[in-house]
Design a protein around this motif. Sequence first.
Motif, short mmCIF file in Angstrom:
data_model
loop_
_atom_site.label_atom_id
_atom_site.label_comp_id
_atom_site.label_asym_id
_atom_site.label_seq_id
_atom_site.Cartn_x
_atom_site.Cartn_y
_atom_site.Cartn_z
N LYS A 351 15.90 -86.20 20.01
CA LYS A 351 16.44 -87.44 20.58
C LYS A 351 16.34 -87.47 22.10
O LYS A 351 16.56 -88.52 22.71
CB LYS A 351 17.91 -87.61 20.17
N ASP A 352 16.03 -86.35 22.71
CA ASP A 352 16.03 -86.27 24.17
C ASP A 352 15.04 -87.27 24.77
O ASP A 352 13.88 -87.34 24.34
CB ASP A 352 15.68 -84.85 24.62
N PRO A 353 15.44 -88.03 25.77
CA PRO A 353 14.55 -89.03 26.39
C PRO A 353 13.25 -88.44 26.92
O PRO A 353 12.22 -89.13 26.96
CB PRO A 353 15.40 -89.60 27.53
N ALA A 354 13.26 -87.18 27.32
CA ALA A 354 12.06 -86.57 27.88
C ALA A 354 10.94 -86.49 26.85
O ALA A 354 9.76 -86.39 27.22
CB ALA A 354 12.38 -85.16 28.40
N LEU A 355 11.28 -86.56 25.56
CA LEU A 355 10.29 -86.48 24.50
C LEU A 355 9.88 -87.86 23.99
O LEU A 355 9.16 -87.96 22.99
CB LEU A 355 10.82 -85.64 23.34
N HIS A 356 10.32 -88.90 24.66
CA HIS A 356 10.00 -90.26 24.23
C HIS A 356 9.34 -91.07 25.34
O HIS A 356 9.37 -92.30 25.31
CB HIS A 356 11.28 -90.96 23.75
N THR A 357 8.74 -90.38 26.28
CA THR A 357 8.10 -91.08 27.39
C THR A 357 6.67 -91.47 27.04
O THR A 357 6.02 -90.85 26.19
CB THR A 357 8.08 -90.19 28.65
N THR A 358 6.16 -92.48 27.72
CA THR A 358 4.75 -92.84 27.55
C THR A 358 3.86 -91.92 28.36
O THR A 358 2.67 -91.77 28.04
CB THR A 358 4.51 -94.30 28.00
N LYS A 359 4.42 -91.28 29.38
CA LYS A 359 3.65 -90.33 30.18
C LYS A 359 3.19 -89.17 29.30
O LYS A 359 3.97 -88.56 28.58
CB LYS A 359 4.49 -89.78 31.34
N ASP A 360 1.90 -88.91 29.34
CA ASP A 360 1.28 -87.87 28.53
C ASP A 360 1.48 -88.10 27.03
O ASP A 360 1.33 -87.18 26.22
CB ASP A 360 1.80 -86.48 28.91
N ASP A 361 1.85 -89.32 26.67
CA ASP A 361 1.97 -89.74 25.26
C ASP A 361 2.92 -88.87 24.43
O ASP A 361 2.71 -88.64 23.24
CB ASP A 361 0.59 -89.78 24.59
N TRP A 362 4.02 -88.44 25.06
CA TRP A 362 5.04 -87.71 24.30
C TRP A 362 5.57 -88.55 23.15
O TRP A 362 5.80 -88.05 22.04
CB TRP A 362 6.20 -87.30 25.22
N THR A 364 4.23 -90.78 21.22
CA THR A 364 3.38 -90.84 20.04
C THR A 364 3.56 -89.61 19.17
O THR A 364 3.68 -89.71 17.94
CB THR A 364 1.90 -90.98 20.45
N GLY A 365 3.58 -88.46 19.79
CA GLY A 365 3.77 -87.22 19.02
C GLY A 365 5.14 -87.14 18.39
O GLY A 365 5.28 -86.76 17.22
N THR A 366 6.18 -87.52 19.14
CA THR A 366 7.54 -87.45 18.63
C THR A 366 7.71 -88.36 17.43
O THR A 366 8.47 -88.04 16.49
CB THR A 366 8.54 -87.82 19.74
N ALA A 367 7.01 -89.48 17.41
CA ALA A 367 7.10 -90.40 16.28
C ALA A 367 6.54 -89.79 15.00
O ALA A 367 6.84 -90.29 13.90
CB ALA A 367 6.35 -91.69 16.60
N LEU A 368 5.75 -88.72 15.12
CA LEU A 368 5.16 -88.09 13.94
C LEU A 368 6.04 -86.99 13.36
O LEU A 368 5.76 -86.49 12.26
CB LEU A 368 3.79 -87.49 14.31
N ALA A 369 7.09 -86.60 14.06
CA ALA A 369 7.89 -85.45 13.66
C ALA A 369 8.44 -85.59 12.24
O ALA A 369 8.48 -84.62 11.48
CB ALA A 369 9.03 -85.23 14.65
N ALA A 370 8.88 -86.77 11.88
CA ALA A 370 9.48 -86.98 10.56
C ALA A 370 8.48 -86.85 9.42
O ALA A 370 8.87 -86.74 8.26
CB ALA A 370 10.14 -88.36 10.50
N HIS A 371 7.19 -86.84 9.76
CA HIS A 371 6.14 -86.78 8.73
C HIS A 371 5.60 -85.36 8.52
O HIS A 371 4.69 -85.18 7.72
CB HIS A 371 4.99 -87.71 9.11
N LEU A 372 6.13 -84.40 9.25
CA LEU A 372 5.60 -83.03 9.18
C LEU A 372 6.26 -82.26 8.05
O LEU A 372 7.47 -82.29 7.87
CB LEU A 372 5.82 -82.31 10.51
N ARG A 373 5.44 -81.57 7.27
CA ARG A 373 5.91 -80.82 6.11
C ARG A 373 5.37 -79.39 6.15
O ARG A 373 4.47 -79.08 6.91
CB ARG A 373 5.43 -81.50 4.81
N SER A 374 5.90 -78.57 5.29
CA SER A 374 5.44 -77.19 5.19
C SER A 374 3.95 -77.17 4.82
O SER A 374 3.52 -77.88 3.91
CB SER A 374 6.25 -76.44 4.14
#
Length: 425
Positions: A351-362, A364-374
């Motif tokens: 949830k940290d704002p530093a991981l939701h910035t458009t700079k360096d496209d953080w 986009t990556g954070t939005a994928l976290a919920a889709h990651l599986r073993s």
Amino acid sequence: MRTRWILAVVMGLLLTACSSDDGTSDGRITLRFQSLAWQEESVDANKELVEEWNAAHPDVKVEYVQGSWDSVHDQLLTSFEGGEAPDIIHDASDDLADFAYGGYLADLSELLTERLKSDIPQRSWETATFGDGIYGVPFLQEPRVLIANAEWLKESGVRIPTPENPWTWEEFRSIAKELSGGGKYGVAWPLKEPVSATLNLSLSTGGQMFHRGEDGKVTVRFDAADEVVPRTVHDEVNTDGSASTTTLGMGGSDTLPGFFGGKYAMVPLGFSYRQQIVQQAPKGFEWQVLPAPAGADGLTQGVSPQTLSVAEDSPHKKEAAEFIDFLLQPENMVRLALGDWMLPTGTEALKDPALHTTKDDWATGTALAAHLRSAPAQSVRGYPEWKDKVATPAFQEYYSGAIDLDELRKRLVEDGNLVLARYQR
């Protein structure tokens, strides 16, 4: 003389008792923490956190030990067998199975705080669960994404995918072909090590590859859902001419000069490669992060998170677990993630704002976290041998066009099951 001898024995026993609990003469416990951090920002973050722990816990000192990803498995095996393993072990979840089943790692089930257990999602805990035990704390994860030449895509007029509206695998193939021509390629696949990338991306199409029967034994299947990703790569290289043949034998970093030079429009890479791109890209080069293509199961993909474990032989498991809990407090997990340019597993840290910035496209990556599986092969005994002796050469030959899909299937399934059977007798 007898009185002096008795006094000496008593004093010796007292000294032994005072030092046996911690291995130090001043009563302090010393824990050895082997870190595999290698990027400067990541090493600094880890060392700073160790210093902060030591300042706040004078009776439990943590000693930072630098390890290496290149040799960690063999180095750990040697240290386990020699009784010299570090107390706290940084590794990756796909390297834990043999150590967990071999009795080298402590079961953390009763050592972890409820805060940490509830903060990390169950889907992440599954990556470090073997049998009935938890043998590592997954704390950093990395989705595979498309790094694209932003100017090239903009000029082409193709639809730009987002996590909310990604490309399908069919659309990705079509667009890669559209972006190609004149000695340039729509995509460069760096597949020097093709197996994990193929299996992890195949989760998006419903591919599983490994199937556990009612008897608990695992077998390999190569069904229609497993074919989509490898067939896409094969056809881009051998049919469409939209993917470069030369990059198939490269690692991710090897493709960057060609990417910066305008030879490839897109490169599928791990999310952390953004740091290399920021450091190495020519001035004025515009790039962006796109989600990997989606299949029948959406953006789902497999990951093998970085983990923290405790050695079974450590005499201070409780204190080691307490250090791990400190290291993975939400604010500290964010610091580690930023240092490694990866995503934290913790829901609070994400949830940290530093991981939701458009700079360096953080963002986009954070939005994928919920889709990651073993990752599919996470707990398969014999997987390393299957990967090295069967799957890697088979995929390499298929992607280069040397064998067809039927031969690929035959090798993965028939040869693969012979390998796995030896580990499941």
